[in-house]
Motif scaffolding. Structure first.
Motif, PDB file in Angstrom:
ATOM      1  N   PHE A  75       0.717  -1.329  -0.005  1.00 19.89           N
ATOM      2  CA  PHE A  75      -0.244  -0.003  -0.013  1.00 19.89           C
ATOM      3  C   PHE A  75       0.815   1.360   0.197  1.00 19.89           C
ATOM      4  O   PHE A  75       2.057   1.249   0.470  1.00 19.89           O
ATOM      5  N   VAL A  76       0.145   2.491  -0.428  1.00 21.90           N
ATOM      6  CA  VAL A  76       0.802   3.572  -0.630  1.00 21.90           C
ATOM      7  C   VAL A  76       0.411   4.593   0.326  1.00 21.90           C
ATOM      8  O   VAL A  76      -0.785   4.518   0.249  1.00 21.90           O
ATOM      9  N   ASP A  77       1.085   5.626   0.749  1.00 20.36           N
ATOM     10  CA  ASP A  77       0.641   6.368   1.857  1.00 20.36           C
ATOM     11  C   ASP A  77      -0.092   5.654   3.037  1.00 20.36           C
ATOM     12  O   ASP A  77       0.561   4.815   3.683  1.00 20.36           O
ATOM     13  N   ASP A  78      -1.572   6.263   3.217  1.00 21.47           N
ATOM     14  CA  ASP A  78      -2.294   5.476   4.173  1.00 21.47           C
ATOM     15  C   ASP A  78      -3.071   4.285   3.651  1.00 21.47           C
ATOM     16  O   ASP A  78      -3.791   3.848   4.476  1.00 21.47           O
ATOM     17  N   GLY A  79      -2.864   3.826   2.408  1.00 25.15           N
ATOM     18  CA  GLY A  79      -3.543   2.678   1.746  1.00 25.15           C
ATOM     19  C   GLY A  79      -5.015   2.785   1.547  1.00 25.15           C
ATOM     20  O   GLY A  79      -5.863   2.056   1.399  1.00 25.15           O
ATOM     21  N   GLU A  80      -5.311   4.295   1.399  1.00 22.71           N
ATOM     22  CA  GLU A  80      -6.737   4.408   1.044  1.00 22.71           C
ATOM     23  C   GLU A  80      -7.155   4.114  -0.440  1.00 22.71           C
ATOM     24  O   GLU A  80      -8.279   3.525  -0.950  1.00 22.71           O
ATOM     25  N   SER A  81      -6.123   4.001  -1.232  1.00 24.33           N
ATOM     26  CA  SER A  81      -6.205   3.493  -2.555  1.00 24.33           C
ATOM     27  C   SER A  81      -5.947   2.013  -2.665  1.00 24.33           C
ATOM     28  O   SER A  81      -5.740   1.411  -3.902  1.00 24.33           O
TER      29      SER A  81
END
Length: 579
Positions: free
Chosen positions: A170-176
């Protein structure tokens, strides 16, 4: 004689087939218990003498609120929902219906489906087969292990069923994140997002469940509420829980890749298109809210900026508003206090202590509520002598700090002069914590740290308010690492003073909240935490968790310090200390 012979035959039948008989009665008992609980909820709700208005709408599942007289209301419920607040949906998933599997809700007849836990097989998850068909994905080899199996995964793949690919991250906080991890960090298998354990309270199972946040008819980890990383719900027995997932963070791109991405496009080369599932740039980094009129939150009913309840004399110069949460995302489909979105309760703090003049780690003992940059309100019985104190705010978890967290030392604790403990009750249970800061500024206002408003009037009985904290739960006597919340009703003072409830122990500067049938209540570790109610579009700190007879016990709701009785005391102490 024939009657005796009949009884003997029945007794022998029970002895010969105990498992089948027990299973049959277990299913019947599960259904009957649910029906009895519904009936009890109805009459127990009535004797609480609920009062309230229709703004905000107290009715769930699209119910329409109609005012009855000056202060009472009635919910007109759409089919097939019922209950005082339209909170009861059809009981589709009966106990035992899906054997060794999960019953999930669907939008088409028969409105449910059984999701089996391998090696049990559809359609009812009551029969099993080991390694045939092969449950292991991506070329994994199924190895039988007694009555269970293990998957030996191909190189680079992982997960119980080898369903997680090598580049799954996951990237950043995983929202995507749209990967295939379906287990928590501790190895618990995730529930389907349309599991009846998640949807049975407050959500219409007859509507489709897919949405842009990646939720749907699957049990894959997602981050629909803007938390720090992907997570999921799981269950132990009949209890619904949640935790972060066993998913890895994508490696940082190299400096050369970063340079390439940040170079502005030229006229000759078109800009690189963004991936369709990329996280919107507006949610990458939480920013401090602006205070201009154009960006202030608006009242949902009028469209005008809400009028927060004033904090009377308490200075709010450092903070733009009080009682105005800005959660990253709403989780309206989730009820029961299992998951608090970041920013939903920004005034909640954790009061932590350690022995004075030691280097031991701090540990959580109580909750509290931020009412000004340098002031926290909590319960008097939370203050311990010869202890260093600090408060943690802005975080939802006690076992991990992140960029949202602010930790401040307590400079001074002020307990009410008339604080008193007895074997049956705690009186004047309130205290102020002065935080250590610079030039009168301690906590900084962010999306995740805000103040609650102090009250200036009494609120009607029967109003639905919210409690929150890291207190003990049925799963852990020592508390929860994740912040929990629950909705409770303000109970009529005369009713709560009846002999079979709390009698004369209940003073005027206390009140009861919860449900007389039990089940939802504050508990140890929640002490000093907030009970907030919405008034004029703002969240007002109406009560502090104080005491009660056990946790969630029938006819023994939680007892709270009535903050309206102490507003003058709060202001006087703050003014004296600020001189």
């Amino acid at each position: 004689m024939n009657l005796k012979l009949l009884f003997i035959c029945l007794f022998l039948a029970v002895l010969l087939a105990p498992a089948e008989v027990y299973f049959f009665f277990a299913i019947l008992k599960g259904e009957n218990d649910n029906d009895e609980e519904d009936e009890n909820s109805e009459w127990l709700f009535d004797i609480q003498e609920p009062e309230g208005l229709c703004h905000p709408n107290p009715c769930h599942n699209g119910g329409e609120c109609r005012e009855k007289g000056k202060r009472k209301f009635k919910c007109d419920c759409p089919d097939p929902f019922k209950g005082k607040r339209c909170e009861k949906g059809p009981k589709i998933c009966k106990r035992g219906k899906c054997g060794r599997g999960e019953c999930v809700l669907t939008s088409a007849p028969p409105f449910y489906e059984c999701k089996c836990k391998l090696p049990f097989l559809p359609p009812d998850c009551k029969h099993y087969s080991l390694c045939n068909p092969n449950p292991c994905k991506n070329g994994g080899q199924c190895i039988q292990d007694g009555n269970d199996f293990d998957c030996q995964c191909s190189q680079g793949y992982r997960g119980r069923f080898c369903n997680v690919e090598p580049n799954d991250c996951f990237v950043d906080d995983g929202e995507s994140y749209r990967g295939n991890v379906s287990e928590t960090e501790n190895g618990d298998e995730c529930l389907y997002w349309n599991s009846h354990f998640i949807l049975e309270r407050g959500v219409d199972p007859f509507n489709t469940f897919e949405d842009p946040d990646g939720l749907g008819h699957h049990n894959l980890c997602r981050n629909p509420d803007g938390d720090i990383m992907p997570w999921c719900f799981f269950r132990r027995g009949r209890k619904l829980l949640w935790d972060y997932c066993d998913v890895t963070e994508c490696p940082e791109p190299t400096s050369q890749e970063k340079t390439t991405k940040t170079n502005p496009p030229t006229d000759d080369v078109p800009p690189e298109p963004k991936p369709t599932d990329a996280k919107p740039s507006t949610t990458n980094t939480p920013t401090k809210p602006e205070t201009t009129e154009a960006t202030k939150p608006t009242d949902a009913t009028t469209g005008a900026p809400p009028t927060p309840t004033p904090n009377t004399t308490v200075s709010q110069e450092e903070f733009a508003t009080c009682g105005q949460p800005q959660p990253k995302k709403s989780m309206a489909r989730i009820y029961g206090g299992l998951k608090v979105p970041p920013g939903e309760i920004p005034w909640q703090v954790s009061l932590q202590v350690r022995p004075s003049q030691t280097s031991q780690p701090f540990s959580h003992i109580c909750g509290g509520v931020l009412i000004a940059s340098c002031w926290v309100l909590t319960a008097g019985h939370c203050i311990e002598k010869n202890k260093d104190m600090q408060v943690l705010m802005g975080s939802l978890s006690l076992n991990s700090e992140d960029s949202m967290t602010q930790t401040l030392d307590v400079e001074r604790a002020i307990i009410h002069e008339n604080y008193r403990e007895t074997p049956i009750a705690v009186y004047n249970d309130i205290a102020l914590l002065k935080l250590r800061g610079n030039n009168g500024v301690c906590a900084n206002e962010t999306q995740f740290v805000k103040t609650a408003c102090l009250p200036n009037s009494q609120l009607p009985d029967g109003m639905e308010c919210r409690i929150s904290g890291w207190g003990a739960t049925e799963q852990s006597d020592y508390g929860s690492n994740h912040l929990l919340e629950a909705n409770v009703l303000l109970i009529n003072q005369e009713k709560c003073s009846e002999r079979n409830i709390y009698g004369s122990a209940l003073a005027q500067n206390m009140f009861c909240a919860g449900y007389l049938q039990g089940g939802v209540d504050s508990c140890q570790g929640d002490s000093g935490g907030p009970l907030t109610c919405q008034e004029s579009g703002a969240h007002v700190i109406y009560g502090l968790v104080s005491w009660g007879d056990q946790c969630g016990k029938k006819f023994k709701p939680g007892v709270y310090t009535r903050v309206t009785e102490f507003v003058d005391w709060i202001n006087a102490k703050i003014q004296q200390t600020s001189r």
